[in-house]
Design an enzyme around this catalytic site. Structure first.
Site, short mmCIF file in Angstrom:
data_model
loop_
_atom_site.label_atom_id
_atom_site.label_comp_id
_atom_site.label_asym_id
_atom_site.label_seq_id
_atom_site.Cartn_x
_atom_site.Cartn_y
_atom_site.Cartn_z
N GLU A 79 0.73 -1.30 0.07
CA GLU A 79 0.10 0.04 0.01
C GLU A 79 0.80 1.23 -0.13
O GLU A 79 0.41 2.20 -0.64
CB GLU A 79 -0.91 -0.15 1.24
CG GLU A 79 -2.14 -0.85 1.14
CD GLU A 79 -1.79 -2.40 1.30
OE1 GLU A 79 -2.43 -3.33 1.08
OE2 GLU A 79 -0.64 -2.79 1.74
N HIS A 85 -10.76 -7.44 7.97
CA HIS A 85 -11.40 -6.94 6.68
C HIS A 85 -12.69 -6.62 6.86
O HIS A 85 -13.79 -6.55 5.99
CB HIS A 85 -11.55 -8.35 5.70
CG HIS A 85 -10.39 -9.00 5.57
ND1 HIS A 85 -9.92 -10.44 5.60
CD2 HIS A 85 -9.06 -8.45 5.00
CE1 HIS A 85 -8.96 -10.76 5.17
NE2 HIS A 85 -8.23 -9.49 4.98
#
Length: 334
Positions: free
Chosen positions: A111, A178
């Site tokens: 990321e 998540h």
């Protein structure tokens, strides 16, 4: 030639006819909360599944959803093959074919590097769009967002036109890494805009506005809404202004200030309890930073009662900030 083909909804099979043993790596599948595997799989780690297939064998993979990303490496002269699908839930299906690999990049999951690359592209005049597989993973790119994207215009008048798409929220049984609602992490960072649509129509208009905005925009998309709601949309482009809320349902006795999944919680409640239909007013913020104080104030002044409804944690949340703001500025109307 080795190949992976769709053997039915959510079921894929791999056929090895290369003449030698090969290693099959199936990576990055989050379509189903529970997945099943068979036929010689040797490893399942964090969404990466590895299988060994002897020549002439057929491997079946169940529970991977509609699309897969895979690599095949073999012995001898068998070449490495790579097949990609772009985006969470295959949201970028067909992009590579239509726009080419110069514009569509299926990156490693790194990321900080992805966001840093996007920043460099923005400085060069591009309009990069970054999609995280899950909003939770944005923590790995936190410094790039809060110290680089957010502050560069202030430091040297360089606009940073980067749009970060962040699949967020729970209600899908995806576990603690998540399922978080982390929009409040960025809510008090100057230089960022936060957008959180609740409908496909708003998502399209707000996404186009985010892409054209010269500021970095974090565009939150609730995962549970991807396949639970749908709308017919025009193929032509249209924009919805960032920073503007909307009244989803008029009411006279109570204002519910919400966004994302909260909008659907409230509309479902009214559908199940029609006796409250004319009493509750639903305000969909749509944009969290900056949030539309004018419309919220107007609604609260009309109904004189307010609930701020969000999925996020209460402590230090956007709901807490809105509640404090209303108490400070229009308490006399409550």
């Amino acid at each position: 030639m080795a190949s992976i083909v769709n053997a039915g909804t959510g079921n894929w099979s791999y056929t090895n006819n290369t003449g030698g043993n090969v290693r099959v790596i199936i990576a990055f599948f989050y379509n189903n909360a529970s997945q099943s595997y068979n036929a010689g799989l040797t490893q399942v780690i964090a969404g990466i599944t590895t299988a060994t297939a002897s020549s002439g064998t057929n491997q079946k993979f169940t529970g991977f959803g509609k699309h897969v990303t895979y690599m095949v490496s073999g012995s001898g002269t068998t070449p490495l093959q790579v097949k990609n699908v772009v985006g969470y839930q295959a949201g970028g299906e067909g992009f590579v074919d239509e726009f080419g690999k110069d514009r569509i990049r299926n990156t490693p999951i790194i990321e900080s590097g992805i966001i840093g690359t996007a920043m460099g592209l923005a400085i060069e005049g591009f309009k990069p769009i970054v999609e995280m597989q899950f909003a939770d993973f944005v923590s790995v790119g936190f410094n790039q967002i809060v110290n680089n994207l957010a502050k560069t215009y202030y430091r040297w008048n360089q606009p940073i036109n980067v749009t970060l798409r962040l699949p967020t929220g729970g209600c899908i049984g995806a576990g603690p890494f998540h399922s978080q609602s982390n929009e409040s992490w960025f809510f008090h960072v100057p230089g960022l805009k936060l957008v959180y649509p609740s409908t496909p129509k708003d998502a399209k208009g707000l996404l186009l506005s985010s892409i054209d905005d010269n500021n970095p925009v974090l565009f939150f998309e609730h995962k549970a809404l991807y396949r639970s709601i749908s709308e017919d949309l025009t193929e032509s482009n249209y924009h919805i202004s960032i920073g503007k809320a909307k009244i989803v349902k008029d009411g006279t006795a109570l204002s519910v200030i919400t966004y994302g999944m909260g909008v659907h919680w409230m509309t479902d409640f009214l559908n199940s309890n029609p006796e409250y239909e004319n009493l509750i007013e639903i305000v969909d913020l749509r944009t969290l930073l900056p949030w539309d104080k004018d419309l919220v104030y107007k609604s609260v002044k009309k109904t004189n009662k307010v609930i701020v409804l969000t999925e996020d944690n209460i402590t230090g949340s956007i709901a807490s900030e809105i509640s404090a703001d209303l108490t400070q500025n229009i308490f006399e109307y409550l």
